[in-house]
Design an enzyme around this catalytic site. Sequence first.
Site, PDB file in Angstrom:
ATOM      1  N   HIS A 143       4.130  -0.960 -45.340  1.00  0.00           N
ATOM      2  CA  HIS A 143       3.415  -1.678 -46.406  1.00  0.00           C
ATOM      3  C   HIS A 143       1.960  -1.208 -46.463  1.00  0.00           C
ATOM      4  O   HIS A 143       1.435  -0.872 -47.545  1.00  0.00           O
ATOM      5  CB  HIS A 143       3.477  -3.177 -46.127  1.00  0.00           C
ATOM      6  CG  HIS A 143       2.701  -4.016 -47.082  1.00  0.00           C
ATOM      7  ND1 HIS A 143       3.260  -4.676 -48.145  1.00  0.00           N
ATOM      8  CD2 HIS A 143       1.362  -4.312 -47.140  1.00  0.00           C
ATOM      9  CE1 HIS A 143       2.324  -5.326 -48.809  1.00  0.00           C
ATOM     10  NE2 HIS A 143       1.164  -5.129 -48.216  1.00  0.00           N
ATOM     11  N   GLU A 144       1.322  -1.184 -45.303  1.00  0.00           N
ATOM     12  CA  GLU A 144      -0.077  -0.760 -45.258  1.00  0.00           C
ATOM     13  C   GLU A 144      -0.224   0.719 -45.603  1.00  0.00           C
ATOM     14  O   GLU A 144      -1.230   1.131 -46.199  1.00  0.00           O
ATOM     15  CB  GLU A 144      -0.672  -1.047 -43.880  1.00  0.00           C
ATOM     16  CG  GLU A 144      -0.730  -2.522 -43.513  1.00  0.00           C
ATOM     17  CD  GLU A 144      -1.554  -3.346 -44.497  1.00  0.00           C
ATOM     18  OE1 GLU A 144      -2.509  -2.791 -45.092  1.00  0.00           O
ATOM     19  OE2 GLU A 144      -1.237  -4.535 -44.705  1.00  0.00           O
ATOM     20  N   HIS A 200      -0.746   1.135 -49.309  1.00  0.00           N
ATOM     21  CA  HIS A 200      -2.144   0.969 -49.719  1.00  0.00           C
ATOM     22  C   HIS A 200      -2.959   2.217 -49.362  1.00  0.00           C
ATOM     23  O   HIS A 200      -3.742   2.722 -50.173  1.00  0.00           O
ATOM     24  CB  HIS A 200      -2.768  -0.242 -49.008  1.00  0.00           C
ATOM     25  CG  HIS A 200      -2.182  -1.561 -49.388  1.00  0.00           C
ATOM     26  ND1 HIS A 200      -2.051  -1.976 -50.688  1.00  0.00           N
ATOM     27  CD2 HIS A 200      -1.709  -2.595 -48.625  1.00  0.00           C
ATOM     28  CE1 HIS A 200      -1.525  -3.193 -50.725  1.00  0.00           C
ATOM     29  NE2 HIS A 200      -1.302  -3.588 -49.480  1.00  0.00           N
TER      30      HIS A 200
END
Length: 454
Positions: A22-23, A26
């Site tokens: 998920h990170e 980003h």
Amino acid sequence: MNDVLSSALWFVVAIGVLVAFHEFGHFWVARRLGVKVLRFSVGFGRPLITRRGADGCEYVLAAIPLGGYVKMLDEREGEVAAHEAPQAFNRQPPWKRFLIVAAGPVANLLLAVAFFWLVLVLGQPGLKPVVQAPPAASAAARAGVQEGEVILRVNGEAVATWTQLRTLLLEKVVAQHSLQLELQRAVDQPEQRRTLALSLEGVRIDPERLFDDLGLSPFQPLIEPVISTVEPGGAAEQAGFQAGDRLLSRDGEAISDWQAWATWVRAHPGVVTEIAFQRGDQTLSKAVLLGQVEEDGKRLGRFGARINIDGARWDALRAEDRLPPLAAIPAAIDQTWRMSMLTLKMFGRMFTGEVSVKNVSGPLQIAEAAGFSASIGPAAFFSFLALVSVSLAVLNLLPVPVLDGGHLLFTAVEMVRGAPLSERVQLLGQKFGLTFLALLMGLAFYNDLSRLIG
């Protein structure tokens, strides 16, 4: 203890992989759009391994592997040199900030597609959707579903296993669709088919109640209650039972199926029961003090005897959901989309009270599911990871400040207005978001504790 440690290990693996990816979403999009990333950390707490890239980004593996974070250059969080100001996150136009924030949940959805693809290619074993006799008051009984029938399609969509069937039924009922079942009379009678309409009147949407109300459960072949071996020191040996004894009744109630008998025994630890049984040509009776064991904090009854199971009867009920690699790609995308929509609808039903908040899983339940799925095999664990990845994506996309969805909402409003919301409104939103998260986490922990205590 080994089960607890195994569950904890696989929980850490699962959360570490899902949150780190998920990170990474980003991180990757921020870099591509010209935003300077100061740190990409897998885990929290004290850094264990640190490496600095050529661009100055610090890559960290931290001591607490439950998540991670991306720290970007931002003038709201500290002083920024004038020559680096164009690379600050807060200096980016709204559309860039929108894409960077959305990249995290999108990464989780892409990861879910990859895991579902692996599951479909590896193949997931299961049971054919053959139906047990439905309870008299259930929707299936009212529609005329009979024991031994095979469910081939639901509203025209083919199903190969009970896992597929349960997911599809939940999806259709949550969407409040009527149900049309295409049935085959028996596993070995493919030419005999019929279609039935299943009324949803009185059927509750809550997954804890749905399948009981529908009356659809997997068929289990009758296992004759004939003892094959007696466990040393168990209740059966102490009462004098022998291999070959056929159980007839307990306290006057007939025993016709070993599974029903075993279910009753587990629910009655330490109870004395009178068992009638047949030994050769004789009918005998003995009082038996059932043994007891503790599993997962619960006392369970034990009889201390085993039976022979006819493997061929179970083999006829086995199925596998498998696709070729190319065909699995659109199927994985479709499955990710459908599970995302189902998860979102379930959230909505919780707010309307139609689905119990008990369905919100805490870390203990998730850890238990991680350990259990990993013990079954890779396909089951990948399926678990895919489902949790979808849940993380949907949760993060909720329009709640402090979540990605809240940031997306604020940025979308800014794009429409041509100016950001006031600091006061954003601060109020942050307080609301923190309160929401605290309540959600409290509910999850409460459900875990209630389950343990209960």
